[in-house]
Write a protein that holds these residues in place. Structure first.
Motif, PDB file in Angstrom:
ATOM      1  N   UNK A 125       0.775  -1.140  -0.157  1.00  0.00           N
ATOM      2  CA  UNK A 125       0.060   0.029  -0.026  1.00  0.00           C
ATOM      3  C   UNK A 125       1.082   1.294  -0.052  1.00  0.00           C
ATOM      4  N   UNK A 126       2.084   1.246   0.461  1.00  0.00           N
ATOM      5  CA  UNK A 126       2.961   2.234   0.367  1.00  0.00           C
ATOM      6  C   UNK A 126       3.888   2.487  -0.866  1.00  0.00           C
ATOM      7  N   UNK A 127       3.968   1.371  -1.606  1.00  0.00           N
ATOM      8  CA  UNK A 127       4.550   1.572  -2.787  1.00  0.00           C
ATOM      9  C   UNK A 127       4.049   2.733  -3.620  1.00  0.00           C
ATOM     10  N   UNK A 128       2.853   3.041  -3.639  1.00  0.00           N
ATOM     11  CA  UNK A 128       2.308   4.324  -4.227  1.00  0.00           C
ATOM     12  C   UNK A 128       1.669   4.899  -2.910  1.00  0.00           C
ATOM     13  N   UNK A 129       2.280   5.887  -2.279  1.00  0.00           N
ATOM     14  CA  UNK A 129       1.458   6.327  -1.213  1.00  0.00           C
ATOM     15  C   UNK A 129       0.087   7.210  -1.448  1.00  0.00           C
ATOM     16  N   UNK A 130      -1.064   7.194  -0.792  1.00  0.00           N
ATOM     17  CA  UNK A 130      -2.226   7.954  -1.081  1.00  0.00           C
ATOM     18  C   UNK A 130      -1.845   9.455  -1.461  1.00  0.00           C
ATOM     19  N   UNK A 131      -1.051  10.061  -0.933  1.00  0.00           N
ATOM     20  CA  UNK A 131      -0.850  11.354  -1.540  1.00  0.00           C
ATOM     21  C   UNK A 131      -0.130  11.475  -2.946  1.00  0.00           C
ATOM     22  N   UNK A 132       0.282  10.550  -3.183  1.00  0.00           N
ATOM     23  CA  UNK A 132       1.031  10.577  -4.652  1.00  0.00           C
ATOM     24  C   UNK A 132       0.067  10.148  -5.643  1.00  0.00           C
ATOM     25  N   UNK A 133      -0.930   9.577  -5.436  1.00  0.00           N
ATOM     26  CA  UNK A 133      -1.861   9.217  -6.357  1.00  0.00           C
ATOM     27  C   UNK A 133      -2.514  10.568  -7.238  1.00  0.00           C
ATOM     28  N   UNK A 134      -2.505  10.604  -8.292  1.00  0.00           N
ATOM     29  CA  UNK A 134      -3.079  11.801  -8.856  1.00  0.00           C
ATOM     30  C   UNK A 134      -4.468  11.950  -8.764  1.00  0.00           C
ATOM     31  N   UNK A 135      -5.072  13.047  -8.566  1.00  0.00           N
ATOM     32  CA  UNK A 135      -6.503  13.098  -8.428  1.00  0.00           C
ATOM     33  C   UNK A 135      -7.147  12.978 -10.080  1.00  0.00           C
ATOM     34  N   UNK A 136      -7.550  11.886 -10.537  1.00  0.00           N
ATOM     35  CA  UNK A 136      -8.139  11.831 -11.676  1.00  0.00           C
ATOM     36  C   UNK A 136      -9.284  12.779 -12.131  1.00  0.00           C
ATOM     37  N   UNK A 137     -10.050  13.587 -11.272  1.00  0.00           N
ATOM     38  CA  UNK A 137     -10.887  14.589 -11.569  1.00  0.00           C
ATOM     39  C   UNK A 137     -10.038  15.707 -12.011  1.00  0.00           C
ATOM     40  N   UNK A 138      -9.046  16.003 -11.653  1.00  0.00           N
ATOM     41  CA  UNK A 138      -7.942  17.125 -12.094  1.00  0.00           C
ATOM     42  C   UNK A 138      -7.146  16.973 -13.419  1.00  0.00           C
ATOM     43  N   UNK A 139      -6.657  15.742 -13.511  1.00  0.00           N
ATOM     44  CA  UNK A 139      -5.951  15.197 -14.656  1.00  0.00           C
ATOM     45  C   UNK A 139      -6.565  14.227 -15.720  1.00  0.00           C
ATOM     46  N   UNK A 140      -7.616  13.765 -15.234  1.00  0.00           N
ATOM     47  CA  UNK A 140      -8.487  12.817 -16.516  1.00  0.00           C
ATOM     48  C   UNK A 140      -7.548  11.637 -16.464  1.00  0.00           C
ATOM     49  N   UNK A 141      -7.569  11.028 -17.572  1.00  0.00           N
ATOM     50  CA  UNK A 141      -6.901   9.604 -18.065  1.00  0.00           C
ATOM     51  C   UNK A 141      -5.545   9.752 -17.728  1.00  0.00           C
ATOM     52  N   UNK A 142      -4.795  11.005 -18.301  1.00  0.00           N
ATOM     53  CA  UNK A 142      -3.276  10.912 -18.037  1.00  0.00           C
ATOM     54  C   UNK A 142      -2.858  10.767 -16.591  1.00  0.00           C
ATOM     55  N   UNK A 143      -3.742  11.566 -15.583  1.00  0.00           N
ATOM     56  CA  UNK A 143      -3.411  11.403 -14.328  1.00  0.00           C
ATOM     57  C   UNK A 143      -3.618   9.926 -13.809  1.00  0.00           C
ATOM     58  N   UNK A 144      -4.571   9.088 -14.216  1.00  0.00           N
ATOM     59  CA  UNK A 144      -4.561   7.728 -13.441  1.00  0.00           C
ATOM     60  C   UNK A 144      -3.481   7.031 -14.045  1.00  0.00           C
ATOM     61  N   UNK A 145      -3.099   7.159 -15.481  1.00  0.00           N
ATOM     62  CA  UNK A 145      -2.242   6.259 -16.125  1.00  0.00           C
ATOM     63  C   UNK A 145      -0.931   6.644 -15.293  1.00  0.00           C
ATOM     64  N   UNK A 146      -0.518   7.830 -15.108  1.00  0.00           N
ATOM     65  CA  UNK A 146       0.632   8.341 -14.489  1.00  0.00           C
ATOM     66  C   UNK A 146       0.759   7.492 -12.833  1.00  0.00           C
ATOM     67  N   UNK A 147      -0.109   7.658 -12.198  1.00  0.00           N
ATOM     68  CA  UNK A 147      -0.405   7.199 -10.827  1.00  0.00           C
ATOM     69  C   UNK A 147      -0.064   5.456 -10.939  1.00  0.00           C
ATOM     70  N   UNK A 148      -0.836   4.762 -11.914  1.00  0.00           N
ATOM     71  CA  UNK A 148      -0.757   3.409 -11.853  1.00  0.00           C
ATOM     72  C   UNK A 148       0.742   2.816 -12.230  1.00  0.00           C
ATOM     73  N   UNK A 149       1.193   3.536 -13.273  1.00  0.00           N
ATOM     74  CA  UNK A 149       2.496   3.231 -13.988  1.00  0.00           C
ATOM     75  C   UNK A 149       3.658   3.387 -13.027  1.00  0.00           C
ATOM     76  N   UNK A 150       3.702   4.555 -11.938  1.00  0.00           N
ATOM     77  CA  UNK A 150       4.417   4.702 -11.018  1.00  0.00           C
ATOM     78  C   UNK A 150       4.348   3.780  -9.936  1.00  0.00           C
ATOM     79  N   UNK A 151       3.308   3.076  -9.550  1.00  0.00           N
ATOM     80  CA  UNK A 151       3.200   1.881  -8.889  1.00  0.00           C
ATOM     81  C   UNK A 151       3.722   0.695  -9.245  1.00  0.00           C
TER      82      UNK A 151
END
Length: 202
Positions: A69-95
Motif C-alpha cells: 500500500x506504501x509502494x504508491x502512497x495515497x498522497x502520490x496518487x493523482x486526482x483523476x478529476x483534475x488530470x483525467x486519464x493521463x493522471x490515472x495512467x501516471x499514478x498506476x504506472x509509477x506503482x
C-alpha cells in the motif's frame, strides 16, 4: 488471526524477515527457525509471536499488504478529476514500475504467498481479503473516470499489471525490466481503450 499480541517493532521485524525469506528461498525456506536466524532473534521468538505456520503466513500476508500500500502512497496518487486519464495512467504506472524495481522482493514474496494460498483454503480467504481492498480502490478510480463496467475493467487492469510483473520478475522477461515510460505507454493503451482516450473527469 492466530497471532499473539506483541510490540509492533518485533512483529514487523518477523514479518519483514519472512517476506525476505520467501523472496530469497521460496516457501520451503520459510520456517520459524529460519526467521529467528535471519532476523537475529533468540530461538523461539518467531514461534512466540506466530505459533503455527498458518499464523506466520497470515502475518506475512498482512505485512505484505501494508508495504504494498506504501509502494504508491495515497498522497502520490493523482486526482483523476483534475488530470483525467493521463493522471490515472501516471499514478498506476509509477506503482507498477516500483513493484518491478525497488520493490521486486515484495513482488516475488507475493507470488509465493499467492501460490501457497491455492493449497490452503484458510490462507486463501485471508489473502483474498487483503487484495479486495486494492480492487475496491481501483474500482472507485475507474468509476470516477466514467467506466461503464468497472468490475470487468478492474479485472482486465489487474490481469495486465500482474502479467507484466510476473513476466518481468519471474518469467521470460526477467532480464529486461521495462522503463517507466514503457509501462506508462502500455497502461495508456489499455485504459484508453477501456475509458476513451480523450475522457476527463469534470
Amino acid at each position: 488471526m492466530s497471532v499473539n499480541t506483541a510490540s509492533p517493532s518485533r512483529a514487523e521485524l518477523v514479518a519483514d524477515t519472512a517476506l525476505a525469506l520467501l523472496a530469497e528461498r521460496g516457501m520451503r525456506g520459510l520456517t520459524h527457525r529460519a526467521v529467528d536466524e535471519a532476523a537475529g532473534l533468540p530461538q523461539g521468538s518467531t514461534s512466540n509471536l506466530a505459533r503455527t505456520r498458518q499464523a506466520l503466513l497470515e502475518l506475512a500476508v498482512r505485512r505484505l499488504a501494508e508495504r504494498e500500500a506504501r509502494v504508491l502512497a495515497q498522497h502520490e496518487m493523482p486526482d483523476p478529476r483534475a488530470g483525467g486519464l493521463d493522471s490515472l495512467v501516471d499514478g498506476l504506472a509509477l506503482a507498477t514500475h516500483r513493484a518491478l524495481t525497488r520493490n521486486r522482493e515484495l513482488t516475488l514474496a507475493r507470488y509465493e504467498l499467492a501460490l501457497e494460498a491455492t493449497r490452503r483454503p484458510e490462507l486463501r480467504t485471508y489473502f483474498d481479503a487483503t487484495g479486495a481492498r486494492f480492487r475496491e480502490q481501483l474500482s472507485a478510480l475507474v468509476t470516477a473516470m466514467g467506466s461503464t463496467d468497472p468490475e470487468r475493467h478492474v479485472l482486465s487492469l489487474v490481469a495486465w499489471t500482474d502479467g507484466l510483473m510476473f513476466s518481468c520478475v519471474a518469467g521470460s522477461y526477467h532480464a529486461r525490466v521495462p522503463g517507466l515510460d514503457e509501462v506508462r505507454a502500455g497502461l495508456r493503451e489499455l485504459l484508453g481503450g477501456m475509458l476513451g482516450a480523450g475522457k476527463r473527469v469534470v
